[in-house]
Design an enzyme around this catalytic site. Structure first.
Site, mmCIF file in Angstrom:
data_model
loop_
_atom_site.group_PDB
_atom_site.id
_atom_site.type_symbol
_atom_site.label_atom_id
_atom_site.label_comp_id
_atom_site.label_asym_id
_atom_site.label_seq_id
_atom_site.Cartn_x
_atom_site.Cartn_y
_atom_site.Cartn_z
ATOM 1 N N TYR A 152 0.786 -1.237 0.000
ATOM 2 C CA TYR A 152 0.000 0.000 0.000
ATOM 3 C C TYR A 152 0.819 1.289 0.000
ATOM 4 O O TYR A 152 0.272 2.374 -0.131
ATOM 5 C CB TYR A 152 -0.963 0.005 1.194
ATOM 6 C CG TYR A 152 -1.973 -1.113 1.124
ATOM 7 C CD1 TYR A 152 -3.127 -0.979 0.343
ATOM 8 C CD2 TYR A 152 -1.765 -2.317 1.797
ATOM 9 C CE1 TYR A 152 -4.041 -2.011 0.241
ATOM 10 C CE2 TYR A 152 -2.674 -3.362 1.710
ATOM 11 C CZ TYR A 152 -3.814 -3.211 0.929
ATOM 12 O OH TYR A 152 -4.710 -4.233 0.827
ATOM 13 N N ALA A 153 2.093 1.172 0.218
ATOM 14 C CA ALA A 153 2.912 2.394 0.236
ATOM 15 C C ALA A 153 4.261 2.130 -0.438
ATOM 16 O O ALA A 153 4.684 0.985 -0.586
ATOM 17 C CB ALA A 153 3.123 2.869 1.670
ATOM 18 N N LEU A 154 4.895 3.215 -0.823
ATOM 19 C CA LEU A 154 6.193 3.102 -1.495
ATOM 20 C C LEU A 154 7.307 3.476 -0.527
ATOM 21 O O LEU A 154 7.104 4.311 0.360
ATOM 22 C CB LEU A 154 6.232 4.043 -2.714
ATOM 23 C CG LEU A 154 5.294 3.671 -3.870
ATOM 24 C CD1 LEU A 154 5.064 4.863 -4.785
ATOM 25 C CD2 LEU A 154 5.859 2.496 -4.657
ATOM 26 N N SER A 159 8.229 7.640 -4.004
ATOM 27 C CA SER A 159 6.921 8.257 -4.162
ATOM 28 C C SER A 159 7.090 9.663 -4.736
ATOM 29 O O SER A 159 7.963 10.412 -4.309
ATOM 30 C CB SER A 159 6.215 8.351 -2.814
ATOM 31 O OG SER A 159 5.105 9.226 -2.921
ATOM 32 N N HIS A 161 5.282 12.003 -4.064
ATOM 33 C CA HIS A 161 4.967 12.953 -2.992
ATOM 34 C C HIS A 161 6.228 13.436 -2.278
ATOM 35 O O HIS A 161 6.205 14.450 -1.592
ATOM 36 C CB HIS A 161 4.014 12.309 -1.989
ATOM 37 C CG HIS A 161 2.618 12.172 -2.531
ATOM 38 N ND1 HIS A 161 1.739 13.227 -2.603
ATOM 39 C CD2 HIS A 161 1.969 11.115 -3.063
ATOM 40 C CE1 HIS A 161 0.596 12.823 -3.133
ATOM 41 N NE2 HIS A 161 0.708 11.534 -3.430
ATOM 42 N N ASP A 168 -2.838 14.837 -3.887
ATOM 43 C CA ASP A 168 -3.980 13.928 -3.973
ATOM 44 C C ASP A 168 -5.242 14.738 -3.740
ATOM 45 O O ASP A 168 -5.418 15.340 -2.675
ATOM 46 C CB ASP A 168 -3.868 12.813 -2.929
ATOM 47 C CG ASP A 168 -2.753 11.833 -3.265
ATOM 48 O OD1 ASP A 168 -2.279 11.827 -4.426
ATOM 49 O OD2 ASP A 168 -2.352 11.065 -2.357
ATOM 50 N N GLU A 211 -5.053 5.806 -10.544
ATOM 51 C CA GLU A 211 -5.298 6.640 -9.357
ATOM 52 C C GLU A 211 -5.933 7.951 -9.805
ATOM 53 O O GLU A 211 -5.227 8.893 -10.154
ATOM 54 C CB GLU A 211 -3.977 6.940 -8.616
ATOM 55 C CG GLU A 211 -3.408 5.757 -7.864
ATOM 56 C CD GLU A 211 -2.303 6.155 -6.871
ATOM 57 O OE1 GLU A 211 -1.966 7.364 -6.784
ATOM 58 O OE2 GLU A 211 -1.792 5.249 -6.201
ATOM 59 N N HIS A 214 -4.542 11.284 -7.968
ATOM 60 C CA HIS A 214 -3.135 11.705 -7.863
ATOM 61 C C HIS A 214 -2.732 12.565 -9.074
ATOM 62 O O HIS A 214 -2.682 12.094 -10.202
ATOM 63 C CB HIS A 214 -2.244 10.468 -7.764
ATOM 64 C CG HIS A 214 -0.770 10.774 -7.650
ATOM 65 N ND1 HIS A 214 -0.053 10.631 -6.472
ATOM 66 C CD2 HIS A 214 0.129 11.227 -8.561
ATOM 67 C CE1 HIS A 214 1.219 10.973 -6.683
ATOM 68 N NE2 HIS A 214 1.349 11.332 -7.957
#
Ligand SMILES: [Zn+2]
Length: 292
Positions: A152-154, A159, A161, A168, A211, A214
């Site tokens: 679920y996450a990088l 990322s 971000h 987002d 997504e 994003h």
């Protein structure tokens, strides 16, 4: 008498030459004017090739708004935008989103464009946006990765971000995929320098599933070129490498975009437009955007 004869023959021959050459002159009149233009061009001073030299170093591969960030090309600490600000410091955004954006930051440049976009959306009657994430520092990303896990996450650096150019955006009405806010953003974000970074049907290239929330700031004219060609960032970066130059006009501004592998001196040959911006591609070179 001999003199007379000589003059008579001479004038006769001039006459003959004149008669014979006249039809030729007439016949060639059309092409004659063309020849004249060509010879004028030849006579004109050859144009001096203007060359602008810009110092460039390898560090610049990793700086700018066009960095490709994905599984293969993570970003470095030094790539974080220097103009990160809390979104609440941008007056119009604070007014629209209130306390909900107090903990969210973004590059100021991207934030100002986001504000313009939100004002345009409001004019179109869209009033139910939310902002759910912006800049995340490497440490914050590391915590997120630990909490959420690899599914679920990088990890930090992987990322978008982490650079400060991704935001987002959601709808308070329903899931972004079905919301009028999502539809509006997918249609109009490009006009403000933002791209829908992970669209449907491109996950084999981006490595990330669709997504609809994003958005990534890349600036003009890149977002518009990408939309017109249905490119994701991976494809655009490759396209620039393959084609070396792209020129376009957006809202009356002429743009000339060129890709350069990094060498010590960057020589920009004509056309030289009045201003330029340089961004690395996070891979192997820089992209120069000239405009006027
Ligand atoms: Zn995101």
């Amino acid at each position: 008498m001999k003199k007379w004869l000589f003059l008579a023959i001479l004038s006769l021959s001039i006459g003959v030459v004149f008669i014979y050459s006249t039809p030729l002159l007439h016949k060639n009149r059309g092409t004659q004017s063309e020849t004249k233009v060509v010879s004028n061009m030849i006579l004109r001073e050859p144009p001096v090739k203007k060359i602008q030299t810009i110092d460039i170093n390898e560090d610049q591969i990793y700086l700018g708004d066009l960095l490709l960030v994905n599984n293969t090309f993570p970003i470095k600490h030094g790539s974080i935008k220097e103009d990160i600000v809390p979104l609440s410091s941008i007056e119009g955004l604070e007014k629209q989103f209130g306390t909900s954006i107090h903990s969210i930051s973004l590059s100021n440049e991207a934030g100002l464009e986001f504000l313009k976009m939100m004002e345009a959306a409001k004019m179109d009657g869209l009033l139910h946006f939310s902002v759910n994430s912006g800049f995340r520092g490497f440490e914050e990303q590391a915590n997120l990765y630990k909490e959420m896990g690899a599914a679920y996450a990088l990890p930090p650096g992987y990322s978008e971000h982490n650079q400060g150019l991704a935001i987002d955006v959601g709808s308070t009405l329903m899931k972004m995929e079905h919301a009028p806010e999502g539809k509006w953003m997918a249609e109009h974000a490009w006009d403000y320098g933002f791209i829908l970074r992970y669209p449907k049907g491109k996950s084999d290239i981006t490595g990330i599933e669709y997504e609809p929330w994003h958005f990534r700031y890349v600036g003009l004219p890149h977002s518009v070129i990408m939309k017109e060609n249905n490119f994701v960032l991976e494809e655009y970066i490759q396209y620039l490498k393959d084609h070396k130059t792209v020129s376009t006009t957006v809202d009356g501004t002429e743009y000339f975009v060129t890709y350069h592998p990094v060498t010590e001196k960057l020589e920009l040959v004509e056309p030289i437009l009045s201003q330029y911006e340089i961004s690395g591609n996070n891979v192997d070179g820089v992209i120069v955007t000239r405009f006027k």
